[in-house]
Design a protein around this motif. Structure first.
Motif, short mmCIF file in Angstrom:
data_model
loop_
_atom_site.label_atom_id
_atom_site.label_comp_id
_atom_site.label_asym_id
_atom_site.label_seq_id
_atom_site.Cartn_x
_atom_site.Cartn_y
_atom_site.Cartn_z
N SER A 184 37.16 41.06 49.46
CA SER A 184 38.07 41.39 50.56
C SER A 184 38.71 42.75 50.31
CB SER A 184 39.17 40.32 50.66
OG SER A 184 40.08 40.65 51.70
N GLY A 185 38.43 43.70 51.18
CA GLY A 185 38.98 45.04 51.00
C GLY A 185 38.58 45.62 49.66
N ALA A 186 39.58 46.15 48.95
CA ALA A 186 39.35 46.69 47.61
C ALA A 186 39.44 45.63 46.53
CB ALA A 186 40.35 47.81 47.33
N GLY A 187 39.59 44.36 46.93
CA GLY A 187 39.63 43.25 45.99
C GLY A 187 40.99 43.11 45.32
N PRO A 188 41.08 42.13 44.42
CA PRO A 188 40.00 41.28 43.91
C PRO A 188 39.83 39.95 44.65
CG PRO A 188 41.93 41.02 42.53
CD PRO A 188 42.30 42.03 43.57
N THR A 189 40.54 39.74 45.77
CA THR A 189 40.34 38.51 46.54
C THR A 189 38.90 38.44 47.07
OG1 THR A 189 42.65 38.25 47.21
CG2 THR A 189 41.01 37.34 48.70
N VAL A 190 38.38 37.23 47.15
CA VAL A 190 37.06 36.99 47.72
C VAL A 190 37.23 36.38 49.11
CG1 VAL A 190 34.94 35.61 47.50
CG2 VAL A 190 35.93 36.73 45.48
N LEU A 191 36.52 36.94 50.08
CA LEU A 191 36.50 36.43 51.44
C LEU A 191 35.17 35.76 51.71
CD1 LEU A 191 37.56 36.35 54.48
CD2 LEU A 191 36.27 38.48 54.75
N ALA A 192 35.21 34.53 52.19
CA ALA A 192 34.00 33.85 52.65
C ALA A 192 34.06 33.74 54.17
CB ALA A 192 33.88 32.47 52.02
N LEU A 193 33.03 34.24 54.82
CA LEU A 193 32.92 34.09 56.27
C LEU A 193 32.07 32.84 56.51
CD1 LEU A 193 32.35 37.82 57.25
CD2 LEU A 193 34.42 36.45 57.62
N VAL A 211 39.65 32.41 52.09
CA VAL A 211 39.95 33.42 51.08
C VAL A 211 40.29 32.74 49.76
CG1 VAL A 211 40.67 35.25 52.65
CG2 VAL A 211 42.35 33.58 51.90
N VAL A 212 39.79 33.35 48.68
CA VAL A 212 40.02 32.85 47.34
C VAL A 212 40.76 33.95 46.59
CG1 VAL A 212 39.00 31.74 45.34
CG2 VAL A 212 37.82 31.63 47.55
N VAL A 213 42.04 33.68 46.30
CA VAL A 213 42.94 34.72 45.80
C VAL A 213 43.17 34.53 44.30
CG1 VAL A 213 45.19 35.83 46.12
CG2 VAL A 213 44.11 34.64 48.04
N PRO A 214 42.87 35.55 43.49
CA PRO A 214 43.11 35.44 42.05
C PRO A 214 44.58 35.65 41.72
CG PRO A 214 42.21 37.58 42.54
CD PRO A 214 42.23 36.82 43.84
N ALA A 215 44.96 35.26 40.53
CA ALA A 215 46.35 35.41 40.12
C ALA A 215 46.70 36.85 39.79
CB ALA A 215 46.63 34.51 38.90
N THR A 216 45.71 37.65 39.43
CA THR A 216 45.97 39.02 38.98
C THR A 216 45.80 40.02 40.11
OG1 THR A 216 43.68 39.20 38.26
CG2 THR A 216 45.30 38.52 36.61
N GLU A 217 46.59 41.10 40.05
CA GLU A 217 46.50 42.18 41.03
C GLU A 217 45.51 43.23 40.56
OE1 GLU A 217 50.22 43.92 42.14
OE2 GLU A 217 51.29 42.00 42.12
N ASP A 248 32.17 24.01 43.61
CA ASP A 248 30.95 24.09 42.82
C ASP A 248 30.74 25.49 42.26
OD1 ASP A 248 30.46 21.45 43.40
OD2 ASP A 248 29.07 21.89 45.05
N ALA A 249 31.12 26.50 43.07
CA ALA A 249 30.87 27.88 42.68
C ALA A 249 31.83 28.39 41.62
CB ALA A 249 30.95 28.78 43.91
N PHE A 250 32.89 27.64 41.32
CA PHE A 250 33.86 28.11 40.33
C PHE A 250 33.33 28.02 38.90
CE2 PHE A 250 37.47 27.93 43.35
CZ PHE A 250 38.06 29.12 42.99
N GLY A 251 32.18 27.42 38.69
CA GLY A 251 31.64 27.35 37.34
C GLY A 251 31.47 28.73 36.73
N GLY A 252 32.06 28.95 35.56
CA GLY A 252 31.97 30.25 34.89
C GLY A 252 32.97 31.26 35.34
N VAL A 253 33.80 30.92 36.31
CA VAL A 253 34.82 31.84 36.81
C VAL A 253 36.18 31.38 36.30
CG1 VAL A 253 35.91 32.81 38.87
CG2 VAL A 253 33.45 32.33 38.86
N MET A 254 37.02 32.32 35.91
CA MET A 254 38.33 31.98 35.34
C MET A 254 39.19 31.22 36.34
SD MET A 254 39.17 35.50 33.27
CE MET A 254 40.78 34.87 32.77
N GLY A 255 40.13 30.44 35.81
CA GLY A 255 41.03 29.68 36.66
C GLY A 255 42.16 30.53 37.20
N GLY A 256 43.12 29.87 37.85
CA GLY A 256 44.26 30.59 38.40
C GLY A 256 44.03 31.15 39.78
N TRP A 257 43.03 30.64 40.49
CA TRP A 257 42.72 31.11 41.84
C TRP A 257 43.33 30.17 42.86
CZ3 TRP A 257 38.80 35.10 42.78
CH2 TRP A 257 38.30 35.66 41.60
N THR A 258 43.67 30.71 44.03
CA THR A 258 44.21 29.91 45.12
C THR A 258 43.27 30.01 46.32
OG1 THR A 258 46.48 30.35 44.41
CG2 THR A 258 46.17 29.56 46.67
N VAL A 259 42.89 28.87 46.86
CA VAL A 259 41.99 28.84 48.02
C VAL A 259 42.83 28.64 49.28
CG1 VAL A 259 40.06 27.66 49.13
CG2 VAL A 259 40.13 27.88 46.63
#
Length: 317
Positions: free
Chosen positions: A259-268, A176-182, A290-301
């Motif tokens: 993931s669910g209603a977001g904004p977390t991303v789930l990778a299976l 799971v890749v969790v953004p800082a914002t709700e 590699d996939a974080f290119g162009g995506v804002m920071g502040g995410w937790t894996v």
């Protein structure tokens, strides 16, 4: 119905719902937990102590979701209400699509079960029904209660919630890749249309069926099985970074979804094994960075295991 215990604890897992095409039906329990503890007090009222996620924002009285769920369960079985001292140690992020409200609802119901002299009065079917009454949908409540991967649905004229577990393939590894914002579930659901094209619904049904096969027996099919036309495309404007990350991961061959209603991303992800059959990583290793290119920071894996046990509660002492 009487209380048999006055001090109980519970542990409830985070969950991810939808898993792509399984909208409001499929869910997965994750090895990230909230721990709850309640003492029945001799005097009326409620005290709520919270540490961790949501400590600065959740209610501290009767309107706390765990308290509401616990009281609903006691009323349901005709048990006496009591003063409560609730302690929550929260690790499930709030407002991120990881089932924090379902965990609170299921946790409160399981605390009530553990308080009762006859816990079977709150069996799993009853707990799922009450959790759905609080949540509106059983897709997160089912895996929070039962563990593993689940399929939930509403049955009969009274739309009674039901759920079954899937035998999850051991090579399915969630990330799971969790953004800082709700993002509130209400806002995420508010952008969904009242109707969708018949062709999209037909394609979705086929992929949801394929996902059951992929999760249980054919993880090599996870990428096509997680395609979605019913909710993620409509949510792109309210979570553009999440969908950009989903697109990037999928372009690298990783079965990523909101993931669910977001904004977390789930990778299976799929476990990679050497010639001897020993796990040596997953197909997502190195791809996320590699996939974080162009995506804002502040995410937790996070790389939680699948929680196979579901929620549990027990007396203390």
């Amino acid at each position: 119905m009487r209380l048999g215990h006055h001090h109980v604890r519970a542990r409830v897992p985070a969950t991810s719902a939808n898993l792509g095409p399984g909208f409001d039906a499929l869910g997965l329990a994750l090895g990230l937990h909230d721990d709850l503890e309640v003492r029945a007090l001799g005097s009326p009222g409620v005290v709520v102590d919270v540490t961790g996620e949501g400590a600065d924002s959740v209610p501290r009285g009767e309107d706390h979701l765990v308290v509401r769920a616990l009281r609903l369960a006691l009323d349901h079985v005709g048990a006496p209400q009591t003063g409560l001292h609730l302690t929550c140690t929260n690790r499930i992020p709030h407002g991120r699509g990881l089932g924090s409200s379902a965990a609170a609802a299921v946790g409160g119901l399981l605390l009530a079960r553990a308080l009762l002299a006859d816990p079977e009065a709150l069996d799993d079917e009853t707990v799922l029904g009450l959790a759905t009454e609080l949540e509106g949908h059983p897709d997160n409540a089912a895996p929070a209660l039962l563990g593993g991967a689940t399929i939930a649905w509403l049955e009969g004229t009274d739309e009674r919630p039901r759920a079954v577990r899937l035998d999850l393939h051991p090579d399915v590894a969630p990330l799971v890749v969790v953004p800082a914002t709700e993002l509130s579930t209400r806002r995420a659901r508010g952008v969904l249309p009242a109707s969708v094209p018949h062709g999209d619904a037909a394609r979705q049904a086929g992929r949801a069926a394929l996902l059951v096969e992929a999760l249980s027996r054919r993880p090599d099919l996870l990428l096509p099985a997680t395609s979605d036309w019913l909710h993620q495309p409509y949510r792109r404007d309210v979570m553009p970074d999440s969908l950009a990350l989903v697109d990037a991961l999928r372009a690298h061959g990783v079965a990523a979804v909101v993931s669910g209603a977001g904004p977390t991303v789930l990778a299976l992800a799929r476990v990679r094994r050497d010639a001897a059959g020993t796990a040596v990583g997953t197909d997502a290793d190195g791809v996320v960075d590699d996939a974080f290119g162009g995506v804002m920071g502040g995410w937790t894996v996070l790389r939680p295991d699948v929680d196979l046990d579901g929620g549990s509660a027990w007396p203390v002492g």
